[in-house]
Design a protein around this motif. Structure first.
Motif: not given
Length: 437
Positions: A174-178, A280-285, A181-187, A304-309
Motif C-alpha cells: 500500500d506504500v509501493f503501489t507500483g 515500509g521495506a526490509i531486506i531479510q532471510y 521498489p527497483k532501486t534504493w532511491d525508490e525505497v 506485505l509482498d516480496f521482491g528482488v533486493v
C-alpha cells in the motif's frame, strides 16, 4: 545468521591435521563404515531458525514414512558452531548430520572433519542443483581465491545444500503501489510518501547491532553498489569507492529513514517494525519473511509482498543457506548419507517446496503449487544474483572487525567510508598475522 567465533584458521588447520590422521582409515583405506542402526537412525543437529520450520513439520514425518528414524536436536545459534566443532574434533560422535550455516563450511573443511559426500555417492555435478548453492559445499572452493595450504588441493564435496535460504525484499504494497521498489532511491522516496500519508512511520528498517547483524544488513547494499570484498590475493578491497558509497548511504540516508533506535536493532526489533506495520521495506532471510502471511505474527497481513533486493548498479543478495555435512565421527554414517540422497532427490525437494521451504534443486521451484509466495521470488533473486560470504575460515573475525567499525559510524550517522578504511587496515593486519600473505 552468523555469530562471532574464537576459532581461527590456524587452530582449525592444526586440529584438522591431527584428526585427519585418525579418521583417514575409514574413508580412504577401504574399511567399512559403521553399520546402520535399526530403523535407519539419523541424529540431526540444527540451530533454531524459522527457515527450518517446514522441514520439521512436513518433511521429517515423510522421512519416517520412508524408513528413517529421525532425531532432531536443536540449539540456539550462538552455541552450535563451537559445540559441533568440538564434537567433530573430539570424535565424540553425538551427531550424524550437522545443519551448518554456510560460512562455517571453510572451518570444518580446513579441519578435515567431514565426510567426502561425493565418494558416498552424492552427485555434485547434477545439473538440477542451484549452481551457486552446490558450489558452497566444496572445500577448497572450486572457484575464487583459496587460503594458504589449500592452493593445490582437489575440491571435495563435504556438504550439500539443505534449505536454499537467501535475502529478499519484503515491502508494503500500500506504500509501493507500483510493485517492488527497483532501486534504493525508490525505497527512500516512496517510503517518505508513505510516511507523509500516515501509512508507515519509517521507509526502511535494518539491523544495526555490531558484528554479524549490521554486516548482514549492510552486505546487500554493498553488493548493489558494486562492491567486492577481497581481491584474488585476499587483500581487502571492500573500502573501494563503491564500497564507501554504500557505507555512507547505509549509515547516513538509511539511518535517517529508519527508527531512531536502529543502532541497537537486531532481528527481533527489525521484525517487529515490519510485522507491526511501522516500516515500509526490509531486506531479510526467509525465516522472518515467511511470517508476513501469518495473521498471528503480523498486524499488516495482506499488505506485505516480496521482491528482488533493490539495486544501485545491480540487484545482488547475500546467500545464507542451511548446508548439511556428515561428521567423520557420525555413529550412523551410512544412514545419514542414505538420508541425504533421499532428501536431495527431485521428488523430496518438490515436497519441500510444497511444504513452504526454499528448495536447493531448480526443478522444485517449478512445481504447480509452491507452499508460499516467497519461493518464486527467491528463484528470481537467485537468477538476478546472490553471493555467499567470502570462503575463508576467518570470516567470523573479519565480520567482527568490520561490524565494530560500521556500528561506530552508524551511531555517528556519518563516516561510513572512513569506517571501511579503518576496518580494511584491521582486517589486513589480522590476515597478515594469520599467514595469508
Amino acid at each position: 545468521m552468523m555469530h562471532s567465533s574464537r576459532l581461527t584458521r590456524r587452530s582449525v588447520i592444526k586440529a584438522g591435521l591431527g584428526l585427519a590422521l585418525a579418521t583417514t582409515a575409514l574413508t580412504t583405506l577401504g574399511l567399512p563404515m559403521p553399520a546402520r542402526a535399526a530403523g535407519k537412525k539419523v541424529i540431526i543437529g540444527a540451530f533454531a531458525d524459522g527457515g527450518l520450520t517446514p522441514f520439521k513439520q512436513k518433511i521429517i514425518p515423510q522421512a519416517k514414512e520412508a524408513g528413517f528414524d529421525i532425531e532432531f536436536l536443536e540449539d540456539e545459534y550462538g552455541v552450535t558452531l563451537e559445540k559441533w566443532f568440538a564434537d567433530a574434533q573430539s570424535g565424540a560422535g553425538q551427531y550424524d548430520l550437522y545443519l551448518l550455516d554456510d560460512p562455517w563450511v571453510p572451518q570444518f573443511g580446513a579441519a578435515n572433519v567431514l565426510e567426502d559426500l561425493g565418494a558416498g555417492g552424492i552427485d555434485g555435478s547434477d545439473k538440477d542443483w542451484i549452481g551457486s548453492m552446490i558450489d558452497m559445499g566444496y572445500w577448497p572452493p572450486q572457484k575464487g581465491p583459496r587460503v594458504k595450504g589449500f592452493e593445490n588441493a582437489k575440491p571435495t564435496l563435504i556438504c550439500v545444500p539443505f534449505v536454499g535460504d537467501l535475502q529478499t525484499l519484503t515491502y508494503r504494497n500500500d506504500v509501493f503501489t507500483g510493485g517492488a521498489p527497483k532501486t534504493w532511491d525508490e525505497v527512500i522516496a516512496k517510503g517518505k510518501e508513505g510516511v507523509a500519508a500516515g501509512k508507515i512511520k519509517y521507509p526502511v528498517v535494518f539491523r544495526g547491532v555490531s558484528g554479524n547483524p549490521i554486516v548482514t544488513s549492510w552486505y546487500p547494499v554493498f553488493l548493489s553498489f558494486g562492491g567486492s570484498f577481497f581481491d584474488d590475493k585476499w587483500n581487502p578491497i571492500f573500502n573501494s569507492a563503491e564500497g564507501k558509497a554504500s557505507a555512507d548511504f547505509f549509515v547516513g540516508t538509511m539511518k535517517q529513514n529508519a527508527p531512531s533506535g536502529v543502532v541497537e536493532f537486531d532481528s527481533d526489533q527489525e521484525g517487529a517494525a515490519i510485522l507491526g506495520g511501522d516500516a515500509g521495506a526490509i531486506i531479510q532471510y526467509s525465516g522472518n519473511a515467511l511470517k508476513a502471511d501469518d495473521p498471528a505474527q503480523t498486524k499488516v497481513a495482506g499488505k506485505l509482498d516480496f521482491g528482488v533486493v533493490p539495486k544501485q548498479q545491480q540487484a545482488i543478495a547475500q546467500m545464507g543457506i542451511f548446508i548439511a555435512g556428515v561428521p567423520k565421527s557420525a555413529p550412523n554414517k551410512a544412514n545419514s548419507i542414505e538420508f541425504l540422497k533421499w532428501y536431495v532427490s527431485a521428488e523430496t525437494q518438490a515436497k519441500l517446496s510444497e511444504a513452504g521451504s526454499i528448495p536447493v534443486k531448480r526443478s522444485a521451484f517449478g512445481i504447480a503449487k509452491p507452499g508460499n509466495r516467497l519461493i518464486p521470488v527467491a528463484l528470481q533473486q537467485l537468477d538476478a544474483g546472490a553471493l555467499p560470504r567470502p570462503r575463508t575460515p576467518d570470516w567470523a573475525k573479519v565480520e567482527e572487525l568490520l561490524g565494530i567499525e560500521l556500528n561506530k559510524a552508524l551511531q555517528a550517522g556519518s563516516g561510513g567510508g572512513a569506517a571501511l578504511d579503518n576496518a580494511a587496515k584491521q582486517v589486513k593486519d589480522y590476515l597478515t598475522t594469520a599467514g595469508y600473505y
